[in-house]
Design an enzyme around this catalytic site. Structure first.
Site, PDB file in Angstrom:
ATOM      1  N   ASP A 138     102.868 -27.916  -3.953  1.00 31.58           N
ATOM      2  CA  ASP A 138     102.178 -26.766  -4.717  1.00 31.58           C
ATOM      3  C   ASP A 138     100.973 -27.322  -5.500  1.00 31.58           C
ATOM      4  O   ASP A 138     101.343 -28.200  -6.055  1.00 31.58           O
ATOM      5  CB  ASP A 138     103.225 -25.779  -5.128  1.00 31.58           C
ATOM      6  CG  ASP A 138     104.281 -25.240  -4.541  1.00 31.58           C
ATOM      7  OD1 ASP A 138     103.975 -25.061  -3.361  1.00 31.58           O
ATOM      8  OD2 ASP A 138     105.257 -24.772  -4.978  1.00 31.58           O
ATOM      9  N   ASP A 164     102.626 -20.843  -7.036  1.00 30.54           N
ATOM     10  CA  ASP A 164     104.214 -20.213  -6.917  1.00 30.54           C
ATOM     11  C   ASP A 164     104.936 -20.180  -8.094  1.00 30.54           C
ATOM     12  O   ASP A 164     104.833 -21.166  -8.787  1.00 30.54           O
ATOM     13  CB  ASP A 164     104.817 -21.257  -5.897  1.00 30.54           C
ATOM     14  CG  ASP A 164     104.380 -20.940  -4.336  1.00 30.54           C
ATOM     15  OD1 ASP A 164     103.416 -20.199  -3.894  1.00 30.54           O
ATOM     16  OD2 ASP A 164     104.884 -21.734  -3.574  1.00 30.54           O
ATOM     17  N   ARG A 217     100.221 -13.918   0.761  1.00 34.96           N
ATOM     18  CA  ARG A 217     100.703 -13.890  -0.359  1.00 34.96           C
ATOM     19  C   ARG A 217      99.713 -13.804  -1.284  1.00 34.96           C
ATOM     20  O   ARG A 217      99.499 -14.735  -2.192  1.00 34.96           O
ATOM     21  CB  ARG A 217     101.606 -15.301  -0.524  1.00 34.96           C
ATOM     22  CG  ARG A 217     102.478 -15.460   0.601  1.00 34.96           C
ATOM     23  CD  ARG A 217     103.208 -16.665   0.482  1.00 34.96           C
ATOM     24  NE  ARG A 217     104.079 -16.922   1.511  1.00 34.96           N
ATOM     25  CZ  ARG A 217     105.020 -18.234   1.749  1.00 34.96           C
ATOM     26  NH1 ARG A 217     104.909 -19.043   0.825  1.00 34.96           N
ATOM     27  NH2 ARG A 217     105.779 -18.241   2.784  1.00 34.96           N
TER      28      ARG A 217
END
Length: 325
Positions: A138, A164, A217
């Site tokens: 990430d 995230d 997302r």
């Protein structure tokens, strides 16, 4: 950079007993968010990261400037409050842990290539004005952490999530970031099986972010309620904009959707539906979206830009290099 706009002030205060059906009042006296962005510290912080005691990062600690991966790793985990200033391009790998009470601020052009920042079991962290490229996990991961502000970063071409947030994290604001050339943008809640940890947490504000041709997302939400998504610009999103799943409650308001066929919906893949309230969004060549249910009250004050002006405001202010830190 000076821009003009009409502003509407939405003040939704749980202590005052207001709900999402509260009034919307014109307020020329309200400080527009795109003017607040010029400030360098918590004065321009809006949203959930103002709650739970607020977020100040390293505060007034003397800054440490780093130009290498080893120096960055040491500075991020040093004990006590710290202001870490990243200079130049740093090539790195893996996830670099960020300890509590840290501000990680990019000087002009500061770039991390190949690695990400892991805010884990920490509190009171600010990450601003950095460019992330080609990360292997990430770009920014937040877990078991509270009072985090992620603002004015540019993120592209990574492997997994851009930003995230998961595992009972709480009181987070994600603002004025630009994401492009990327698939999985912002996940909130990592698993359908983690409700025991996540219910009552994962309260996050997403505002003035620029989702520039990304796929999915923006965010994808599990369990958090209320999650607040306002004044973001969605340009040519390939998959979907916002998904509310697994009992989450998401307020989607005053956003600008352009060439986005699925701006928001309930449920996603194997995840069951949450609730979603949408209001005052501006759509150009975009779908209607799916809504349903109610969402808990927003406990902080915020200024909601005129939806039709959000595109120009966000493209003019989002991303690294748009704020002095």
């Amino acid at each position: 950079m000076r821009r003009t706009k009409a502003s509407i002030l939405l003040t939704l205060t749980a202590a005052a007993g207001l709900t999402l059906a509260g009034s919307v009042a014109d307020s020329a006296a309200a400080t527009p968010a795109h003017q607040q962005i010029a400030l360098a510290g918590p004065a321009d912080l809006v949203g959930w990261a103002t709650q739970g005691g607020g977020t100040s990062g390293g505060g007034g600690a003397p800054p440490t400037t780093v130009t290498s991966a080893s120096a960055l790793t040491s500075a991020l985990t040093a004990s006590g409050a710290g202001v870490v200033r990243v200079s130049g391009t740093i090539n790195c790998s893996g996830m670099l842990r960020v300890a509590s009470n840290k501000s990680v601020l990019g000087n002009s052009g500061a770039t991390l290539v190949g690695c990400g920042l892991n805010v884990s079991n920490a509190s009171n962290v600010i990450i601003r004005n950095l460019t992330f490229r080609n990360w292997g996990d990430d770009a920014i991961n937040v877990q078991y952490s509270t009072r985090v502000w992620i603002g004015n970063n540019t993120l592209s071409n990574g492997s997994d999530g851009a930003i995230d947030i998961k595992r009972a994290s709480d009181f987070v604001t994600v603002s004025w970031n630009r994401v492009f050339s990327h698939d999985k943008t912002m996940l909130l809640g990592h698993s359908d099986d983690n409700g025991g940890e996540d219910r009552g947490h994962l309260r996050v504000t997403y505002h003035h972010n620029y989702f520039d041709g990304t796929n999915q997302r923006h965010p994808r939400v599990r369990f958090g309620n209320p999650v607040h998504v306002f004044n973001n610009f969605y340009r040519s999103v390939g998959g979907y904009g916002v998904a509310s799943t697994e009992g989450a409650g998401v307020l989607v308001e005053c956003n600008y959707f352009e060439n986005t066929s699925d701006p928001y919906h309930l449920g996603e893949a194997d995840s069951g539906p949450g609730t979603l309230v949408a209001r005052n969004n501006h759509k150009v060549n975009s779908g209607a979206g799916q809504t349903g249910g109610s969402v808990a009250s927003i406990p902080y004050s915020y200024s909601c830009d005129t939806p039709s002006q959000v595109k120009s405001i966000v493209t003019g202010g989002a991303g690294a290099g748009r704020v002095g830190v």
